[in-house]
Design an enzyme around this catalytic site. Structure first.
Site, PDB file in Angstrom:
ATOM      1  N   HIS A  65      39.282  34.041  42.575  1.00 43.82           N
ATOM      2  CA  HIS A  65      39.868  35.371  42.238  1.00 43.82           C
ATOM      3  C   HIS A  65      38.357  36.260  42.355  1.00 43.82           C
ATOM      4  CE1 HIS A  65      42.436  38.300  40.326  1.00 43.82           C
ATOM      5  NE2 HIS A  65      41.108  38.889  39.720  1.00 43.82           N
ATOM      6  N   GLU A  66      37.651  35.859  41.452  1.00 43.39           N
ATOM      7  CA  GLU A  66      36.361  36.674  41.210  1.00 43.39           C
ATOM      8  C   GLU A  66      35.589  36.713  42.504  1.00 43.39           C
ATOM      9  OE1 GLU A  66      35.758  38.446  38.967  1.00 43.39           O
ATOM     10  OE2 GLU A  66      37.400  37.617  37.823  1.00 43.39           O
ATOM     11  N   HIS A  69      36.887  39.591  44.606  1.00 40.46           N
ATOM     12  CA  HIS A  69      35.980  40.802  44.327  1.00 40.46           C
ATOM     13  C   HIS A  69      34.454  40.934  44.880  1.00 40.46           C
ATOM     14  CE1 HIS A  69      39.048  42.126  41.637  1.00 40.46           C
ATOM     15  NE2 HIS A  69      39.036  40.904  40.884  1.00 40.46           N
TER      16      HIS A  69
END
Length: 412
Positions: A65-66, A69
C-alpha cells in the site's frame, strides 16, 4: 533521526520497522491463532503458524500500500526517504509535496488502489483453493482485510489517504493549497474526536476492549491532523514573510579608506562588536569586510593597507533582496552554511542582515509563538537552530513543492 530497525531496501527506498510494530504483530498472531484453533479445529502448531503467516502477510499488504504512494511520488521526481511499518500500519516519508492538485490526487489514490487490487487477487485465490486449507483461509481473510484497509483509508480526513484526496479536490476547486490542507485537517480532527468518543463509549458502556483500539486510532488521527495543520500554517508564514520583515541593522558601515590598523583599533578592540562590517567611501558601498581575510594579512602591512584593498564587493558575496521570501533566505543560508546573510535594497545598498535568531524571532512573532528573548539570543550566539527545530528541512521541502506562481501569489 529515523527510529526502529532498518531491514532492507525496496525500489531504492529504505524500509524500517518501528518497535511498536512488534506489539501489533504479536497481537494479530495471537488473536488469529486462537480463532483458527477454535473455528477450524486445527492443531495448535498449524493454527499458530497460520496466525503468524497472516500477520506477516498483513504487513506485507501495508508495505505494498505504502509502495503504491511511494512509486507514484518517485515518478513525479519526489524523493521518498523511507517507509516505516509501525503499530497503526505504515507511513511513507515523502520529502516534498506534489506541485499540482492532480499529482497530489495521484499519489493519494495509489495506496487504496493497491489495496483494492490485493483484495481482488486474494479473493480469486481464496475461491480457487478448495476447502478450509490454511492457504484458502489466509487468502480469504487477507482479501477481506485489504478491502477494509482500502475503505478505511478512503475516509475523508487527514492523515488518511481520503484526507489527501479531499485536500487535492479542494485545492483544485479553490486554487488554494493551504485552504485545502486546513479543511482536510479539520475533517480529520472531527473524525478523530468522534472515534475517541465512540471508543470510550464502547469501553465504558459495553465493556468492549475494542473501544480502546478505536480511541487510540482517533487519538492518532487528531494528533497527525494537527501536525498537518501546523505545518501548513508554518509553510504559509515562511512564504508570506520577506527578508525585510526579518532583517536587522545590527551591522556597521565603516570608512573604506581606513587602514587595517585603524579599523582594528576603532572597531575590533572595543566591547561593542558586530557580526558584519561593510566598507563605504564617496557615498558608495565598496563591499563586505571579512575578518578572516584581516587575520591572514601580516601585521606589518596593517599600517599601510586600507580596507578598500581587502573588501569583497557586494556583487561577489551571497545576498538576498528585500522582497525575497523567508524560504529563500533560509535555504540560501543552509546551502552555503552562512552564519548570516546580507539583504540588499532595490538600489543595491545594504538594507540589513539576517541570522538564524532573527528568523526564529520573526516566525514566532508571525505565529504568536511564546519564544523567549534568551532563546533567541542563544540561537544567535550558537549560529544554529535548536535540536529538533526542523525549520530548515521544512523550508527546503516548501521550496521544492510550491510553484513560482503560488509563491508570487502569496507574496502579493
Amino acid at each position: 533521526m529515523q527510529s526502529g530497525w532498518r531491514i532492507g531496501m525496496v525500489f531504492g527506498i529504505p524500509l524500517y520497522i518501528d518497535y511498536s510494530w512488534l506489539i501489533i504483530l504479536s497481537l494479530v498472531t495471537v488473536l488469529n491463532a486462537g480463532q483458527y484453533s477454535e473455528q477450524q479445529q486445527w492443531e495448535p502448531a498449524i493454527a499458530w503458524a497460520t496466525g503468524l503467516g497472516l500477520a506477516l502477510l498483513l504487513f506485507a499488504s501495508v508495505l505494498l500500500h505504502e509502495l503504491g504512494h511511494s512509486l507514484v511520488a518517485q515518478s513525479q521526481g519526489i524523493k521518498v526517504n523511507s517507509i516505516t511499518l509501525f503499530i497503526f500500519g505504515g507511513v511513507a516519508a515523502i520529502e516534498q509535496e506534489s506541485k499540482t492538485p492532480e499529482e497530489a490526487f495521484q499519489v493519494a489514490i495509489a495506496g487504496p488502489a493497491v489495496s483494492f487490487t490485493l483484495f481482488a487477487i486474494l479473493g480469486v485465490i481464496g475461491g480457487l483453493v478448495p476447502g478450509t486449507s490454511p492457504v484458502a483461509v489466509v487468502a480469504r481473510d487477507l482479501s477481506a482485510i485489504n478491502l477494509v484497509l482500502a475503505l478505511f483509508n478512503l475516509i475523508p480526513g487527514l492523515p488518511l489517504d481520503g484526507g489527501q484526496i479531499l485536500k487535492a479536490i479542494i485545492w483544485k476547486i479553490s486554487g488554494n493549497r493551504f485552504k485545502a490542507v486546513h479543511w482536510a485537517a479539520q475533517a480529520g480532527k472531527t473524525l478523530g474526536f468522534t472515534a475517541i468518543a465512540l471508543g470510550l463509549s464502547l469501553l465504558l458502556l459495553a465493556n468492549s476492549l475494542g473501544g480502546i483500539w478505536i480511541a487510540l486510532i482517533g487519538w492518532f488521527a487528531v494528533r497527525n491532523a494537527n501536525a498537518y495543520d501546523r505545518l501548513a500554517t508554518l509553510q504559509q508564514a515562511l512564504l508570506q514573510l520577506q527578508a525585510q520583515d526579518a532583517m536587522t541593522r545590527h551591522f556597521r558601515v565603516v570608512d573604506a579608506k581606513m587602514t587595517l590598523n585603524e579599523f582594528a583599533a576603532d572597531y575590533l578592540q572595543t566591547e561593542q562588536r558586530y557580526p558584519a562590517y561593510f566598507a563605504a567611501s564617496d557615498g558608495r558601498y565598496r563591499g563586505m569586510i571579512s575578518l578572516e581575510d584581516l587575520r591572514s594579512i601580516e601585521r606589518s602591512q596593517w599600517q599601510t593597507q586600507t580596507l578598500l584593498e581587502i573588501v569583497h564587493p557586494l556583487s561577489e558575496i551571497i545576498t538576498v533582496q528585500e522582497n525575497s521570501t523567508l524560504v529563500e533566505v533560509i535555504n540560501r543560508m543552509e546551502i552555503d552554511n552562512l552564519p548570516y546573510i546580507t539583504v540588499l535594497s532595490p538600489a543595491g545598498a545594504v538594507s540589513g542582515i539576517i541570522d538564524r535568531g532573527d528568523i526564529v524571532a520573526t516566525v514566532g512573532k508571525k505565529l504568536n509563538l511564546p519564544i523567549q528573548h534568551e532563546q533567541i539570543q542563544q540561537i544567535k550566539e550558537e549560529g544554529s537552530y535548536p535540536p529538533g527545530f526542523g525549520i530548515a528541512a521544512i523550508a527546503k521541502a516548501t521550496a521544492n513543492s510550491f510553484t513560482e506562481k503560488e509563491i508570487r501569489h502569496l507574496k502579493k
